[in-house]
Motif scaffolding. Structure first.
Motif, short mmCIF file in Angstrom:
data_model
loop_
_atom_site.label_atom_id
_atom_site.label_comp_id
_atom_site.label_asym_id
_atom_site.label_seq_id
_atom_site.Cartn_x
_atom_site.Cartn_y
_atom_site.Cartn_z
N PRO A 44 0.82 -1.21 0.00
CA PRO A 44 0.00 0.00 0.00
C PRO A 44 0.86 1.27 0.00
O PRO A 44 2.05 1.22 0.34
N PRO A 45 0.27 2.41 -0.36
CA PRO A 45 1.01 3.67 -0.29
C PRO A 45 1.53 3.88 1.13
O PRO A 45 0.85 3.59 2.11
N GLY A 46 2.78 4.37 1.23
CA GLY A 46 3.36 4.65 2.53
C GLY A 46 3.97 3.46 3.25
O GLY A 46 4.53 3.61 4.32
N TRP A 47 3.92 2.28 2.66
CA TRP A 47 4.45 1.07 3.29
C TRP A 47 5.98 1.06 3.28
O TRP A 47 6.62 1.54 2.36
N SER A 48 6.57 0.49 4.33
CA SER A 48 8.01 0.25 4.34
C SER A 48 8.33 -0.88 5.31
O SER A 48 7.53 -1.19 6.20
N GLU A 49 9.48 -1.50 5.11
CA GLU A 49 9.99 -2.55 5.99
C GLU A 49 11.30 -2.07 6.60
O GLU A 49 11.96 -1.20 6.04
N PRO A 50 11.72 -2.70 7.69
CA PRO A 50 13.05 -2.38 8.24
C PRO A 50 14.14 -2.85 7.27
O PRO A 50 13.90 -3.69 6.40
N PHE A 51 15.34 -2.31 7.44
CA PHE A 51 16.48 -2.81 6.66
C PHE A 51 16.67 -4.29 6.96
O PHE A 51 16.34 -4.76 8.06
N GLN A 52 17.21 -5.01 6.00
CA GLN A 52 17.48 -6.43 6.15
C GLN A 52 18.70 -6.81 5.32
O GLN A 52 19.06 -6.09 4.39
N THR A 53 19.30 -7.93 5.68
CA THR A 53 20.45 -8.46 4.93
C THR A 53 20.18 -9.94 4.68
O THR A 53 20.67 -10.81 5.42
N PRO A 54 19.37 -10.26 3.67
CA PRO A 54 18.93 -11.63 3.44
C PRO A 54 20.06 -12.58 3.02
O PRO A 54 21.02 -12.16 2.35
N GLU A 55 19.90 -13.84 3.39
CA GLU A 55 20.83 -14.90 3.00
C GLU A 55 20.35 -15.57 1.70
O GLU A 55 20.66 -16.73 1.46
N PHE A 56 19.58 -14.85 0.90
CA PHE A 56 19.07 -15.37 -0.38
C PHE A 56 19.10 -14.25 -1.41
O PHE A 56 19.09 -13.08 -1.06
N GLU A 57 19.16 -14.64 -2.69
CA GLU A 57 19.01 -13.67 -3.78
C GLU A 57 17.53 -13.33 -3.87
O GLU A 57 16.68 -14.20 -3.67
N GLU A 58 17.22 -12.09 -4.21
CA GLU A 58 15.82 -11.72 -4.40
C GLU A 58 15.66 -10.98 -5.72
O GLU A 58 16.37 -10.02 -6.00
N TYR A 59 14.73 -11.49 -6.51
CA TYR A 59 14.37 -10.88 -7.79
C TYR A 59 13.01 -10.23 -7.61
O TYR A 59 12.11 -10.83 -7.01
N THR A 60 12.84 -9.02 -8.13
CA THR A 60 11.56 -8.32 -8.04
C THR A 60 11.17 -7.83 -9.43
O THR A 60 12.00 -7.23 -10.13
N VAL A 61 9.93 -8.10 -9.83
CA VAL A 61 9.38 -7.63 -11.11
C VAL A 61 8.18 -6.75 -10.77
O VAL A 61 7.21 -7.21 -10.17
N ILE A 62 8.25 -5.47 -11.15
CA ILE A 62 7.18 -4.53 -10.86
C ILE A 62 6.08 -4.66 -11.92
O ILE A 62 6.35 -4.54 -13.11
N ILE A 63 4.87 -4.89 -11.45
CA ILE A 63 3.71 -5.03 -12.35
C ILE A 63 2.98 -3.69 -12.50
O ILE A 63 2.59 -3.29 -13.59
N ARG A 64 2.79 -3.00 -11.35
CA ARG A 64 2.01 -1.77 -11.35
C ARG A 64 2.55 -0.87 -10.24
O ARG A 64 2.91 -1.34 -9.17
N GLY A 65 2.61 0.43 -10.50
CA GLY A 65 3.09 1.38 -9.50
C GLY A 65 4.61 1.48 -9.48
O GLY A 65 5.28 1.15 -10.46
N LYS A 66 5.14 1.95 -8.34
CA LYS A 66 6.59 2.13 -8.17
C LYS A 66 7.00 1.55 -6.82
O LYS A 66 6.20 1.54 -5.87
N LYS A 67 8.25 1.12 -6.72
CA LYS A 67 8.79 0.60 -5.47
C LYS A 67 10.19 1.18 -5.27
O LYS A 67 10.96 1.28 -6.22
N GLN A 68 10.47 1.54 -4.02
CA GLN A 68 11.78 2.10 -3.70
C GLN A 68 12.64 1.06 -2.99
O GLN A 68 12.15 0.33 -2.13
N PHE A 69 13.92 1.02 -3.36
CA PHE A 69 14.91 0.14 -2.77
C PHE A 69 16.05 1.01 -2.27
O PHE A 69 16.54 1.85 -3.03
N ILE A 70 16.50 0.83 -1.04
CA ILE A 70 17.74 1.45 -0.58
C ILE A 70 18.72 0.29 -0.43
O ILE A 70 18.55 -0.57 0.44
N ILE A 71 19.69 0.24 -1.34
CA ILE A 71 20.61 -0.90 -1.45
C ILE A 71 22.01 -0.42 -1.09
O ILE A 71 22.59 0.37 -1.84
N GLU A 72 22.51 -0.90 0.05
CA GLU A 72 23.86 -0.49 0.50
C GLU A 72 24.01 1.03 0.43
O GLU A 72 25.05 1.54 -0.01
N GLY A 73 22.95 1.77 0.81
CA GLY A 73 23.01 3.23 0.85
C GLY A 73 22.57 3.94 -0.43
O GLY A 73 22.40 5.15 -0.43
#
Length: 122
Positions: A44-73
């Motif tokens: 939803p609009p305004g959603w966010s998660e805490p920072f994380q350092t996953p032990e897996f690769e993650e692929y993301t495909v955007i279907i609709r809207g926009k998503k922000q990523f803060i990656i190593e700063g």
């Protein structure tokens, strides 16, 4: 003879507290698969998660809207039709600071688990 395919008609809906829809089609929660997880999500609009350092690769495909990523700063914003691969052991924060929903597909290799996502305390 066993079937050579599996149709997922009832993905596991992960319970959330933040208004985000997570439907896991394949993975640990839906079919016990620890090799890969594939989920359909709507943030939803305004959603966010805490920072994380996953032990897996993650692929993301955007279907609709926009998503922000803060990656190593570094801040990256993806729009519908764009995709990203984030290597394992990379510090990242996912969010939707925009005024519209963001719908996307997330694929984790190996499968997502709460033990291996390594979320930071908020």
């Amino acid at each position: 003879m066993s079937k050579k395919f599996h149709i997922q008609r009832s993905p596991f809906v992960v319970p959330t507290q933040d208004g985000k829809l997570i439907e896991e089609h394949f993975g640990r929660a839906s079919d016990g698969n620890s090799q890969i997880s594939i989920a359909h999500m709507v943030a939803p609009p305004g959603w966010s998660e805490p920072f994380q350092t996953p032990e897996f690769e993650e692929y993301t495909v955007i279907i609709r809207g926009k998503k922000q990523f803060i990656i190593e700063g570094e801040t990256v914003v993806l729009q519908a039709g764009e995709s990203i691969k984030i290597e394992k052991d990379t510090r990242v924060q996912y969010s939707n600071p925009f005024d519209e929903e963001c719908e996307y597909i997330a694929i984790c290799l190996p499968a997502f688990s709460i033990e291996s996502v390594n979320r930071e305390a908020e």
